[in-house]
Design a protein around this motif. Structure first.
Motif, short mmCIF file in Angstrom:
data_model
loop_
_atom_site.label_atom_id
_atom_site.label_comp_id
_atom_site.label_asym_id
_atom_site.label_seq_id
_atom_site.Cartn_x
_atom_site.Cartn_y
_atom_site.Cartn_z
N CYS A 188 51.03 10.37 26.54
CA CYS A 188 50.67 8.95 26.57
C CYS A 188 51.69 8.13 27.33
CB CYS A 188 50.56 8.40 25.15
SG CYS A 188 49.98 6.68 25.06
N ILE A 189 51.21 7.26 28.17
CA ILE A 189 52.05 6.26 28.83
C ILE A 189 51.77 4.92 28.17
CG2 ILE A 189 52.42 4.95 30.96
CD1 ILE A 189 51.97 7.50 32.51
N ILE A 190 52.84 4.23 27.81
CA ILE A 190 52.73 2.92 27.18
C ILE A 190 53.18 1.87 28.17
CG2 ILE A 190 53.57 1.45 25.31
CD1 ILE A 190 54.04 4.05 23.69
N VAL A 191 52.33 0.90 28.43
CA VAL A 191 52.64 -0.19 29.36
C VAL A 191 53.11 -1.39 28.54
CG1 VAL A 191 51.80 -1.66 31.22
CG2 VAL A 191 50.90 0.67 30.96
N GLY A 192 54.39 -1.65 28.58
CA GLY A 192 54.95 -2.77 27.84
C GLY A 192 55.96 -2.33 26.80
N GLY A 193 57.12 -2.98 26.80
CA GLY A 193 58.20 -2.61 25.89
C GLY A 193 58.52 -3.70 24.89
N GLY A 194 57.49 -4.42 24.44
CA GLY A 194 57.68 -5.38 23.37
C GLY A 194 57.51 -4.71 22.02
N PRO A 195 57.36 -5.48 20.94
CA PRO A 195 57.22 -4.89 19.61
C PRO A 195 56.06 -3.89 19.50
CG PRO A 195 57.75 -7.21 19.39
CD PRO A 195 57.53 -6.96 20.86
N ALA A 196 54.92 -4.19 20.13
CA ALA A 196 53.79 -3.26 20.05
C ALA A 196 54.11 -1.96 20.78
CB ALA A 196 52.53 -3.90 20.63
N GLY A 197 54.58 -2.06 22.01
CA GLY A 197 54.86 -0.86 22.79
C GLY A 197 55.93 0.01 22.18
N LEU A 198 56.99 -0.59 21.68
CA LEU A 198 58.10 0.18 21.10
C LEU A 198 57.69 0.81 19.77
CD1 LEU A 198 61.08 -2.18 21.97
CD2 LEU A 198 60.38 -0.08 23.14
N THR A 199 56.87 0.11 19.00
CA THR A 199 56.38 0.71 17.75
C THR A 199 55.51 1.92 18.03
OG1 THR A 199 56.47 -1.40 16.56
CG2 THR A 199 55.02 0.29 15.67
N ALA A 200 54.61 1.78 19.00
CA ALA A 200 53.75 2.91 19.35
C ALA A 200 54.58 4.09 19.85
CB ALA A 200 52.74 2.48 20.42
N ALA A 201 55.62 3.81 20.63
CA ALA A 201 56.49 4.87 21.13
C ALA A 201 57.17 5.60 19.98
CB ALA A 201 57.53 4.29 22.08
N GLU B 69 65.85 -11.45 6.05
CA GLU B 69 65.88 -12.64 5.21
C GLU B 69 66.58 -13.82 5.87
OE1 GLU B 69 69.42 -10.08 3.94
OE2 GLU B 69 67.35 -9.81 4.62
N ASN B 70 67.47 -13.55 6.82
CA ASN B 70 68.16 -14.62 7.54
C ASN B 70 67.57 -14.86 8.92
OD1 ASN B 70 70.11 -15.12 5.46
ND2 ASN B 70 71.17 -13.25 6.08
N GLY B 71 66.43 -14.22 9.20
CA GLY B 71 65.83 -14.33 10.52
C GLY B 71 66.51 -13.42 11.52
N ILE B 72 65.92 -13.31 12.70
CA ILE B 72 66.51 -12.47 13.74
C ILE B 72 66.11 -13.01 15.10
CG2 ILE B 72 64.56 -10.84 13.70
CD1 ILE B 72 66.63 -8.62 14.33
N ASN B 73 67.04 -12.96 16.03
CA ASN B 73 66.78 -13.36 17.41
C ASN B 73 65.85 -12.35 18.07
OD1 ASN B 73 67.89 -12.69 20.40
ND2 ASN B 73 67.85 -14.89 20.06
N GLY B 74 64.97 -12.83 18.94
CA GLY B 74 64.00 -11.95 19.57
C GLY B 74 64.61 -10.82 20.37
N ASN B 75 65.63 -11.11 21.17
CA ASN B 75 66.28 -10.07 21.95
C ASN B 75 67.00 -9.07 21.06
OD1 ASN B 75 65.72 -10.46 24.77
ND2 ASN B 75 66.89 -12.36 24.67
N GLU B 76 67.58 -9.55 19.97
CA GLU B 76 68.24 -8.64 19.04
C GLU B 76 67.23 -7.70 18.40
OE1 GLU B 76 70.97 -8.77 14.96
OE2 GLU B 76 70.46 -10.64 16.01
N LEU B 77 66.06 -8.24 18.06
CA LEU B 77 65.01 -7.39 17.48
C LEU B 77 64.59 -6.31 18.47
CD1 LEU B 77 62.87 -6.77 15.29
CD2 LEU B 77 61.39 -8.43 16.43
N LEU B 78 64.37 -6.70 19.72
CA LEU B 78 63.97 -5.72 20.74
C LEU B 78 65.04 -4.66 20.93
CD1 LEU B 78 62.37 -8.10 23.40
CD2 LEU B 78 61.17 -6.53 21.87
N ALA B 79 66.31 -5.07 20.91
CA ALA B 79 67.41 -4.12 21.07
C ALA B 79 67.43 -3.12 19.92
CB ALA B 79 68.75 -4.86 21.16
#
Length: 306
Positions: free
Chosen positions: A7-20, A53-63
């Motif tokens: 499988c090739i996944i197009v996109g490395g956001g939350p959906a793509g990384l979860t599927a990977a 619980e304290n929230g998270i920055n979007g880039n930190e989440l992706l990292a």
């Protein structure tokens, strides 16, 4: 690689990384191709994602998500997919690596579109930085709770901005519509605005100071300026439908990809998850769809016993 990838996944956001992550744990050969424009990267902090619980920055989440799939040796190619072609039940994915103009092709038995959408930004300087600072915002569901006691503007076509403003009254009392076409509002819509104490502010062109500090001042044609703690553009979004050129893939009236409950598109072997599919653009939704898609992809492939 001579043999096709599972499988090739197009996109490395939350959906793509979860599927990977899921596919790797199913022992499926998987490659992610990511252009680096996930909507999550613009989020200054998200507080409605369970477990933070304290929230998270979007880039930190992706990292964090990237580091997790690195444990399974899933390659993430930094580049842009330029075309997807279907031939003999397989997918030829053409892409160019970032900084390299040459084109490459990978072959896969399955493909997952997790390429998301791009919000239309207002035509002002520093729009991206204003978004990263939380002065321009795009999701009342995600951060409306934090707007209590603040002055919020909804920017866009009057009718659309008004419907968003009415929803936003769930969170705060000071909400305004900022639009250049207030004359298009019907009498009922104006009554609705009055009922919810929503200000209607006419502006010919958005004039924001070249600053990433609050408040944001909107200049109107009569010379008056209105201050806001944050502005929500409701200008629509850009889909990544150029990737579907030449493919018989069903889309809805808004151009979003149509899938079934297993995230299968109308083209056999092609799946989709995340913002490219669902109008409820939430990280948790994208992650759930990715889990369902990866399970369906795994089951659709020949068994891979030890």
């Amino acid at each position: 690689m001579n043999d096709p990838i599972d499988c090739i996944i197009v996109g490395g956001g939350p959906a793509g990384l979860t599927a990977a992550l899921y596919l790797a744990r199913f022992r499926r050969s998987t490659i992610v191709i990511d252009e680096g424009h996930s909507r999550a990267s613009l989020i200054p902090i998200v507080r409605n994602l369970a477990g933070f619980e304290n929230g998270i920055n979007g880039n930190e989440l992706l990292a964090k998500m990237r580091r997790q799939i690195e444990c399974y040796d899933v390659p993430v190619i930094e580049g842009r997919v330029t075309a997807i072609k279907e031939a003999d039940g397989r997918f030829l994915v053409e892409y160019g690596s970032n900084g390299d103009s040459s084109s490459r092709t990978l072959i896969a038995q399955r493909a997952l579109l997790a390429c998301g959408i791009r919000d239309k930004l207002p035509p002002v300087d520093e729009a991206v930085r204003l978004t990263q600072r939380g002065l321009l915002r795009f999701c009342a569901i995600c951060d409306g709770f934090e707007a209590q006691g603040k002055r919020i503007g909804m920017l866009g076509p009057a009718s659309r901005a008004l419907s968003h403003a009415v929803f936003f009254r769930t969170f705060c009392q000071q909400v305004a519509v900022i639009a250049s076409d207030l004359d298009a509002l019907t009498q009922d819509e104006r009554a609705l605005a009055s009922q919810h104490a929503i200000d209607l502010i006419a502006t010919v062109a958005l004039d924001l100071p070249n600053s990433t500090e609050a408040p944001l001042n909107v200049a109107c044609e009569n010379g008056h300026r209105h201050a806001f703690d944050a502005i929500y553009p409701v200008l629509g979004c850009l889909t990544q439908n150029d990737l579907l050129s030449g493919l018989d893939v069903e889309r809805d009236s808004d151009g979003m990809i149509v899938t079934d409950k297993h995230q299968r598109t109308s083209l056999d072997g092609l799946y989709a998850a995340g913002d490219a599919v669902n109008s409820l653009n939430q990280i948790c939704v994208a992650v759930g769809e990715a889990a369902m898609a990866s399970m369906a992809i795994h089951r659709s492939l020949p068994a891979n016993p030890l």
